[in-house]
Motif scaffolding. Structure first.
Motif, mmCIF file in Angstrom:
data_model
loop_
_atom_site.group_PDB
_atom_site.id
_atom_site.type_symbol
_atom_site.label_atom_id
_atom_site.label_comp_id
_atom_site.label_asym_id
_atom_site.label_seq_id
_atom_site.Cartn_x
_atom_site.Cartn_y
_atom_site.Cartn_z
ATOM 1 N N ASP A 1 -0.675 -6.740 -5.027
ATOM 2 C CA ASP A 1 0.499 -6.350 -4.246
ATOM 3 C C ASP A 1 0.068 -6.054 -2.810
ATOM 4 O OD1 ASP A 1 3.525 -5.092 -4.855
ATOM 5 O OD2 ASP A 1 2.487 -4.223 -3.121
ATOM 6 N N CYS B 1 5.663 0.019 -5.504
ATOM 7 C CA CYS B 1 4.731 -1.060 -5.812
ATOM 8 C C CYS B 1 4.457 -1.188 -7.307
ATOM 9 C CB CYS B 1 3.438 -0.855 -5.032
ATOM 10 S SG CYS B 1 3.676 -0.937 -3.229
ATOM 11 N N PHE C 1 0.889 -2.507 -1.279
ATOM 12 C CA PHE C 1 0.042 -1.444 -1.807
ATOM 13 C C PHE C 1 -1.390 -1.569 -1.302
ATOM 14 C CE2 PHE C 1 -2.688 0.338 -5.202
ATOM 15 C CZ PHE C 1 -2.192 1.635 -5.227
#
Length: 452
Positions: free
Chosen positions: A441, A278, A444
């Motif tokens: 993200d 990530c 994540f």
């Protein structure tokens, strides 16, 4: 948050309560220690709530801290010393060692700041003022010739207390840092005030390990300090702590192992794979860009015969695995985690001794700008360290926080979660634009939220 600065109220030096014969002798370094001479001190500490007890006295508390610190330094006497260097010219070499003769002791600072616990813990990013809760700001280990090798700073907040330790990285790795912190808390909790030596449950092993056939005194092949000192000056970074519940991490581990049809991949390897993927995505690297993940591996149990768990000093090695950005993002997270798993399980006595033998033949020191490249991430510290067991009569800490030291774009520090049970906290340092991308993200943040 209120605009506030930390005010120093007092400072002094603390010597060991008793000086043993061993403490009067110089201590020489291992290759792992000498390689650290150019990096920052380790700076970690705990934030506590101010006790509700009306009888609590900060003066008495500080006196008890100093007394217990003095007793603890009897066992950890190198931390009360200074560095010294002997220079030779033909051939050029520097012999750096721990000299107990010229030191006033470990430094102890009492400070205050007009901030509340919420001022520190509520913002998304770790406030910059936290760096002022630690002594030896921006110092590197070589500065231990003139500065204390251990400095404790106790900062009073409006409704809290922060206890921060800065320890020279040549003397300790993360395991040894928390071993000292745990022992100090243990002595404090015992509340013994007498003329006897306070026992501790895990006495440190002071004698340094060196490779077979070398030493016991190792040198650096330089004529002058200017040849290796390269002070790190990282760019402006954002620093944020992400909290992962034990349930969320268990789901991540199960997913990773299922993808690889195994049960061998650990929670830490699974989380490291997630972070590497990530953060690489957040950095928006081209597909053919090589990127890496470094894991700090404790070598104590991997040597044969193993070193004691209580070995005082550095016994870590940064292991690195690489992949292109395209490989990381196109393949499964299981593929990434398996690469990290293989890196760790294949690191044993043979690999450690080969690395140490190569260092003895060609010594080097770590330089942040060279060793930690901007295309990789570095996973440091460990959730296995006992951080929240250090109470000092204040109850369980509210948070573990760190100072300026050893931070750069891509540095990730692992802490045990406050709620225990396998939860973890990640302190992530990134360039501001990349941190914003990481916060957006979905892969994540879904694990952070626990809804993966």
């Amino acid at each position: 948050m209120n605009s506030a600065s930390v005010n120093i109220i007092s400072d002094c030096f603390i010597k060991p309560k008793f000086i043993s014969e061993q403490a009067k002798k110089p201590t020489y370094f291992s290759p792992w220690d000498l390689a650290m001479i150019n990096v920052n001190y380790i700076q970690k500490g705990l934030l506590y709530p101010l006790p509700n007890d009306q009888n609590f006295s900060i003066t008495t508390f500080l006196d008890d801290l100093k007394d217990s610190l003095s007793a603890t330094l009897t066992h950890f006497h190198p931390l009360a010393a200074r560095l010294a260097t002997i220079k030779q010219q033909n051939p050029p070499s520097l012999t750096i060692f721990i000299n107990p003769d010229t030191s006033p002791g470990a430094r102890f600072i009492h400070s205050s700041v007009n901030l509340t616990v919420d001022d520190i813990l509520t913002p998304n990013d770790v406030p910059l003022v936290v760096q002022s809760f630690f002594d030896h700001h921006k110092a590197i280990d070589h500065d231990g010739h003139e500065q204390s090798l251990l400095s404790v700073q106790v900062t009073e907040l409006i409704d809290g207390i922060f206890i921060g330790c800065s320890i020279n990285h040549m003397l300790v790795d993360g395991a040894s840092f928390w071993h000292f912190f745990n022992s100090w808390s243990e002595v404090f909790q015992s509340k013994r005030k007498n003329d006897l030596l306070d026992p501790i449950s895990r006495p440190p092993v002071i004698e340094r390990w060196v490779p077979d056939g070398s030493g016991p005194i190792l040198t650096l092949p330089f004529a002058h300090e200017d040849e290796f000192i390269d002070r790190p000056y990282p760019p402006v970074l954002r620093e944020r702590i992400f909290r992962f519940s034990s349930d969320s991490l268990a789901k991540l581990k199960a997913k990773v192992n299922s993808e690889c049809n195994t049960t061998k991949i650990s929670t830490l390897q699974s989380l490291s794979a997630l972070v590497w993927r990530c953060m690489t995505r957040a950095r928006r690297f081209p597909a053919d860009k090589e990127t890496g993940c470094r894991l700090a591996v404790n070598n104590r149990s991997r040597l044969s015969p193993p070193l004691p768990e209580n070995y005082l000093g550095n016994c870590i090695q940064a292991m690195r695995v690489t992949a292109t950005a395209g490989e990381l993002l196109e393949r499964s997270i299981g593929w990434t985690a398996w690469r990290l798993h293989e890196l760790v399980v294949n690191h044993g006595d043979k690999e450690i001794r080969e690395y140490m033998d190569s260092w003895v033949k060609s010594p080097f020191v770590y330089k942040m700008g060279v060793f930690f490249d901007g295309n990789s991430i570095q996973m440091g510290s460990s959730p296995r360290f006992d951080m929240y067991g250090n109470e000092f009569g204040l109850g369980k800490g509210l948070a573990v926080l760190s100072g300026y030291a050893n931070k750069f774009d891509g540095k990730v520090t692992l802490y045990a979660g406050r709620e225990g049970g396998g939860s973890m906290d990640l302190e992530v340092c990134m360039l501001p634009e990349n941190m914003a991308a990481l916060e957006s993200d979905e892969e994540f943040m879904s694990v952070v939220r626990g809804n993966r």
